[in-house]
Design an enzyme around this catalytic site. Structure first.
Site, PDB file in Angstrom:
ATOM      1  CG  HIS A 116     -52.239  -3.836  -4.575  1.00  0.00           C
ATOM      2  ND1 HIS A 116     -51.352  -3.772  -5.614  1.00  0.00           N
ATOM      3  CD2 HIS A 116     -53.146  -2.833  -4.813  1.00  0.00           C
ATOM      4  CE1 HIS A 116     -51.705  -2.796  -6.435  1.00  0.00           C
ATOM      5  NE2 HIS A 116     -52.781  -2.212  -5.975  1.00  0.00           N
TER       6      HIS A 116
ATOM      7  CG  HIS B 184     -47.363  -9.116 -11.185  1.00  0.00           C
ATOM      8  ND1 HIS B 184     -48.345  -8.835 -12.087  1.00  0.00           N
ATOM      9  CD2 HIS B 184     -47.129  -7.959 -10.506  1.00  0.00           C
ATOM     10  CE1 HIS B 184     -48.686  -7.558 -11.971  1.00  0.00           C
ATOM     11  NE2 HIS B 184     -47.961  -6.998 -11.033  1.00  0.00           N
TER      12      HIS B 184
ATOM     13  CG  ASP C 217     -44.155  -5.098  -4.540  1.00  0.00           C
ATOM     14  OD1 ASP C 217     -44.230  -3.858  -4.478  1.00  0.00           O
ATOM     15  OD2 ASP C 217     -45.090  -5.819  -4.901  1.00  0.00           O
TER      16      ASP C 217
END
Lengths: 392, 392
Positions: free
Chosen positions: B224, B263, B320
């Site tokens: 995460h 994702h 990210d």
């Protein structure tokens, strides 16, 4: 067989989200199973340490294994001195569950295992957490009263040592035995809200402290572990046996709910309640103050009758209903009932975190990441057109 | 339309568990919507404070409302002195996310609102948490280096004040603007794992601090929020642009995964990545060290190609992927990337806790309490017969 019912806004009630080898709750039959064993066969027969061993290592220990395991647990009871210092810095009126949540998170700071994602590290963290949770709760119960925490006594059992750290006196065998049974009964309960929260956090590959800290937060809610404190507050508010019936009538007339009645899973009496009730009775006789037990018993009867009359269906007692008076008889303040629940449940959480991360119950570890149904129709069926600040 | 697919061990992927008015992620189209507004229309146009207002109060503020709200937030940035003391007691090598988790839990100890279950108290706790999270992270970044924490500066924006508390110098407008956009992009993302954890805890009627503390734990996992730190570690490990291709080949050959690619929801590029990439490029030029951006870009290309070759399907960048180099250019240490994610996401968590407890999106608040499928066949299809300790 595929699930084929609407899941939206159900709180996932009745949906089997994962396989588990840890425990089973048969809500219809009122059966609770820890790794193959019925709880009603275990309670009163084995110690909390044996249950922890069973939950973590999937079998009951023999004498030698148990002795070794008890020693391991006893050696890990001490808190780092810096953690005691940090607890001493906390405001004295903080809620005990909030202290425990911060304490669980702080334990990670002292443990290099928190930086290692392995089964071995997870097992070590499990032992440390199970050993140290009672010490945090007992230390806080003294710190908030401006008393020095009592050092854990490694010669005492897990149950006896906690009561000793709370009061400074070694409890007798009957008291220790009753408290031990309470720990056994509260150790594990499959995918309850706090365990699910812990597994959810663990599914991201966060470490055990991070996951268990989430479990503490979830347990603190009054719809979950917070209920046992609320049951005691209710008993204290009612005050005497002769006021029970009136209380029940008033409460249900005003749409209130009786804390400790009803459960997300059980559609019969919680099997744990039946084990707790006779202990509560004995403790009432032992302390010479039978009213808390008697009130609980009458409240169960009147509450069930009133619910049936009002709603046309049955309601059942859960684990929090009879544990409240029992803990109170043991001299434990009502606001520590939920932390005591956590002291027991930490073993279940730890077992679930390990299963989630290393158990291979699922074909491949996946993150819990559900979807949601968006109903943000702020600009009708269309998206909103952005308006700069100066034109709003 | 009813869900009719197996839910077991799916991580609830694709199952709509609740209605929400807060945000929507269209994973196919690559669209992210905050309360009616497309993120790509908001990013660069509005400040983080405006996004927080939008998430909490369901509309964009006008000038007067925004000024008042910014003042409220700025006034709440200070930490209780006892909390600073407790942070100073923590081991210096503790993981920053573990410090933030303990810090979030400790904030409850200082706030009487934690004892009040009301929408008003929840809104006040939301403001306090959003205001104080940056102060905790910045204080810890200094305490662990044996520096005194820097007092928040109420004349600075939320973004500028954080960078100021980190470094002691007031950042220029470009840097502040870029960081502000990062906060806006990370503020909210529907039922991601940490938000789901926070909602799960809130569903028990635990208070906002308890719920948000669970969110921090969930975000810390490398699957995460922990991913942005891992992306930077990967870039540092590769070291230079000419080694990217070899790294990708080796990694996929050995079954590894490229952090920041893939994702749970998006089946196209994450819309946030496209906004972050040009900022990373500009920061590379500004600092005269373009390689981190260039490596990221090449890694995206080579990673996507290799994945397609190997697995026969496409993979996409997530938020990210480009944020890592960008934060690094801003002088932020890699292990603080995930806490910065939390500094932004706290607003989303707070909005979701409020919706869970008071939003009425569901017909009636229910506890998240799923079921599980028990496969503990320790004694074959039967239950295990209990054997006393002396006979084991």
């Amino acid at each position: 067989m595929e699930e084929c019912k609407p899941i939206l806004n159900t709180g996932l009630r009745g949906f089997k989200v994962a396989t588990t080898k840890i425990s089973d709750v048969d809500g219809l039959a009122g059966k609770l199973i820890y790794r193959g064993y019925l709880i009603k066969e275990l309670a009163g027969e084995i110690s909390y340490e044996e249950v922890v061993y069973l939950l973590l290592y999937e079998k009951l220990p023999n004498k030698k294994e148990l002795d070794h395991f008890k020693k391991q647990l006893a050696e890990e009871r001490q808190l780092p001195p810096e953690l005691i210092l940090s607890l001493e810095n906390r405001p004295k009126d903080a809620l005990p569950m909030d202290i425990l949540q911060a304490g669980a998170a702080m334990l990670a700071h002292h443990d290099p295992d928190a930086k290692e994602l392995s089964l071995e590290a997870a097992n070590r963290m499990a032992i440390k957490l199970i050993a140290k949770f009672p010490t945090i709760v007992a230390a806080w119960s003294r710190i908030r009263n401006n008393q020095k925490p009592i050092e854990p006594n490694p010669s005492l059992s897990h149950a006896a040592n906690f009561l000793y750290m709370m009061n400074g006196t070694i409890p007798d065998d009957e008291l220790t035995g009753f408290f031990d049974v309470c720990l056994v009964l509260h150790a594990e309960h499959s995918f309850n809200a706090s365990t699910f929260a812990a597994r959810e956090v663990a599914s991201t590959r966060a470490h055990m402290y991070a996951a268990v800290t989430a479990g503490v937060g979830s347990l603190s809610g009054e719809l979950h572990g917070g209920a046992n404190t609320r049951v005691m507050e209710m008993l204290l508010e009612i005050g005497s046996v002769d006021k029970v019936e009136e209380y029940v009538t008033n409460l249900l007339d005003t749409g209130g709910i009786i804390m400790g009645l009803g459960h997300a899973v059980y559609q019969t009496d919680d099997p744990r309640a039946h084990i707790l009730a006779p202990m509560s009775k004995t403790m009432g006789e032992r302390t010479g103050e039978t009213r808390w037990y008697e009130m609980t018993k009458l409240l169960e009867q009147k509450g069930k009758e009133a619910f049936k009359r009002k709603k046309g269906r049955d309601i059942y007692v859960n684990v929090d209903f009879y544990s409240a008076a029992l803990y109170y008889y043991m001299g434990i303040p009502a606001d520590l009932f939920t932390p005591i629940f956590a002291i027991a449940r930490i073993s279940g959480w730890a077992a679930h975190v390990i299963e989630e991360q290393f158990g291979g119950a699922a074909p491949k570890p996946v993150l819990y990441r559900p979807d949601s149904h968006y109903i943000g129709d702020y600009c009708g069926p269309d998206l909103c057109a952005f308006v700069p600040l100066e034109d709003r």
